[in-house]
Write an enzyme that holds these catalytic residues in place. Structure first.
Site, PDB file in Angstrom:
ATOM      1  N   ASP A  58       0.876  -1.167   0.000  1.00 15.83           N
ATOM      2  CA  ASP A  58       0.000   0.000   0.000  1.00 15.83           C
ATOM      3  C   ASP A  58       0.913   1.217   0.000  1.00 15.83           C
ATOM      4  OD1 ASP A  58      -2.246   1.578   0.048  1.00 15.83           O
ATOM      5  OD2 ASP A  58      -2.273   1.693   2.226  1.00 15.83           O
ATOM      6  N   ASP A 229      -7.881  -7.030   1.107  1.00 15.05           N
ATOM      7  CA  ASP A 229      -6.877  -7.120   2.164  1.00 15.05           C
ATOM      8  C   ASP A 229      -7.587  -6.612   3.399  1.00 15.05           C
ATOM      9  OD1 ASP A 229      -6.585  -4.119   1.298  1.00 15.05           O
ATOM     10  OD2 ASP A 229      -5.714  -4.313   3.296  1.00 15.05           O
ATOM     11  N   CYS A 267     -13.561 -26.593  10.144  1.00 19.00           N
ATOM     12  CA  CYS A 267     -12.290 -25.979   9.766  1.00 19.00           C
ATOM     13  C   CYS A 267     -11.152 -26.990   9.825  1.00 19.00           C
ATOM     14  CB  CYS A 267     -11.989 -24.810  10.695  1.00 19.00           C
ATOM     15  SG  CYS A 267     -10.440 -23.970  10.319  1.00 19.00           S
ATOM     16  N   CYS A 269      -7.863 -26.138   9.875  1.00 21.62           N
ATOM     17  CA  CYS A 269      -6.598 -25.511  10.281  1.00 21.62           C
ATOM     18  C   CYS A 269      -5.980 -26.276  11.447  1.00 21.62           C
ATOM     19  CB  CYS A 269      -6.803 -24.048  10.661  1.00 21.62           C
ATOM     20  SG  CYS A 269      -7.426 -23.785  12.338  1.00 21.62           S
ATOM     21  N   CYS A 272      -7.734 -25.780  14.918  1.00 19.19           N
ATOM     22  CA  CYS A 272      -8.965 -26.546  15.106  1.00 19.19           C
ATOM     23  C   CYS A 272      -8.694 -28.044  15.211  1.00 19.19           C
ATOM     24  CB  CYS A 272      -9.943 -26.252  13.966  1.00 19.19           C
ATOM     25  SG  CYS A 272     -10.686 -24.596  14.125  1.00 19.19           S
ATOM     26  N   HIS A 298      -6.019 -19.683  12.714  1.00 17.48           N
ATOM     27  CA  HIS A 298      -7.402 -20.062  12.403  1.00 17.48           C
ATOM     28  C   HIS A 298      -8.140 -18.990  11.610  1.00 17.48           C
ATOM     29  CE1 HIS A 298     -11.520 -21.322  12.556  1.00 17.48           C
ATOM     30  NE2 HIS A 298     -11.799 -20.097  12.961  1.00 17.48           N
TER      31      HIS A 298
END
Length: 335
Positions: A58, A229, A267, A269, A272, A298
């Site tokens: 940015d 983003d 989930c 991940c 989890c 997560h």
RNA sequence: GCCGGGAUGCCCGAGCGGCCAAAGGGAGCAGACUGUAAAUCUGCCGGCUGACGCCUACGGAGGUUCGAAUCCUUCUCCCGGCA
């Protein structure tokens, strides 16, 4: 979002595992510390932060909103948030610095206005952003780096349309939609998005800057957005909040004291797969650093899965079902 | 045993005649957060009540005073010093 060439609480390996496709870093922050020349000397951002994937920087336009420097036609004059010294940022400087940092995508320096704001001010800064876009374009020399223009115009459809068509006319290879998620309602945002997208070419990426909540993302995708983003997933993680398919969870809440389920049954991940809500709540309350890391892992995975799911649904022509399904599960209540 | 210091709300701790349900932390309970000045910020936090208000509270008991967490007496316990 990795403002200072680091996504807070995780490393680049975690990002790969989460399925991140691109990392954002920030011109304003990096020019002050450690300095763009320093990073250039180390081979640029990719090598410096050990991230092989795409990087976008940015321009510092968001800091023109969040740090309220003085602005004139030449550029913005800041007080460094690190040592209080005076620093200036012009469109030309923003480009020069980003060419040194070496991201794949650089952003034009824009003026982001917080909402609500008087139409007069929104219009004036939108016009200024347009003039700065031209200056950015002529200052840009790196052929191996894409430079995106940024659409402004607040929530006024006419201003949005003008900003979008004029920015598009400059011939950028991609477009940021700026000035949203800064205080407007969802309905206002949708109007602004529609007005902006209508004037942008269909074959170039449209990047809605700073948007990241579940409903907001899907509504933007429904209207034609391609990229996003947002600090929300990582910030909320650090504040003890977990995003889930069945509603968001504030893990500080006593309701989770003895909840042995994972954050989100659906989930995949690592957090989890290994940890219970009860344990994570304990980590959050005890202010353990691993709470930041585990929840960030997560929340990133949740958000990236949400987006990937939208992509799959679009490809198979089932996007509206996907939208309805996500909305239904989330409104069915949390826990 | 003597001398000195101290006991305050869940915890630490300020207050030293009225402005005290009692500063400030912590803990607890909720909320906010969207191109990161954010591991941050906000609210509640003795009981009953929507609120006004009422009740119970500053180690125990008694007293002085129009009025006491604050002054006096005494008891209990804690800490330091001397025996």
């Amino acid at each position: 979002v990795g403002t200072r060439a680091a996504v807070k609480a995780v490393d680049t390996r975690d990002l790969v595992e989460a399925g991140a496709g691109i990392v954002l870093a920030n011109t304003y922050h990096l020019m002050l510390r450690p300095g763009s020349a320093m990073i250039a000397q180390r081979g640029g951002l990719h090598r410096f932060m050990a991230w092989d994937g795409p990087i976008l920087t940015d321009s510092g336009g968001f800091q023109i909103y969040s740090l309220s420097p003085t602005i004139d036609e030449e550029g913005a004059r800041f007080r460094s948030v690190y040592d209080g010294s005076k620093v200036g940022l012009t469109p030309e400087e923003a480009i020069r610095i980003q060419e040194e940092l070496g991201p794949d995508i650089a952003m034009a320096l824009d003026v982001c206005v917080g909402l609500p704001a008087p139409r007069q001010e929104v219009e004036a800064e939108m016009e200024r952003t347009l003039r700065w876009a031209e200056r950015c374009l002529s200052a840009h020399t790196r052929g191996d780096q894409a430079l995106f223009g940024i659409v402004q115009g607040g929530v006024d459809p006419d201003l949005r349309a003008k900003s979008a068509s004029q920015t598009a006319a400059l011939g950028f290879p991609g477009f940021g939609i700026g000035g949203l998620s800064v205080g407007e309602s969802a309905a206002e945002r949708h109007t602004a998005l529609e007005a902006s997208f209508a004037e942008l070419p269909d074959d170039k990426p449209r990047y809605v800057m700073g948007l990241g909540d579940t409903e907001g993302l899907l509504e933007a995708i429904a209207r034609g957005a391609d990229m996003f983003d947002c600090v929300l997933p990582t910030r909320l993680a650090r504040h003890g909040k977990a995003l889930t398919r069945s509603g968001d969870l504030n893990l500080r809440n006593s309701a989770f004291e003895t909840d042995d389920r994972p954050i989100d049954e659906g989930c995949s991940c690592r957090t989890c797969a290994t940890h219970s809500r009860a344990y994570l709540r304990h980590l959050v309350r005890a202010k353990e650093l691993s709470a930041h890391r585990l929840l960030t892992i997560h929340n990133l995975r949740y958000t990236l899965d949400l987006i990937a799911g939208a992509g799959d649904a679009i490809e198979t022509g089932r996007f509206s079902e996907y939208l309805a399904q996500v909305a239904e599960r989330r409104s069915d209540g949390s826990s």
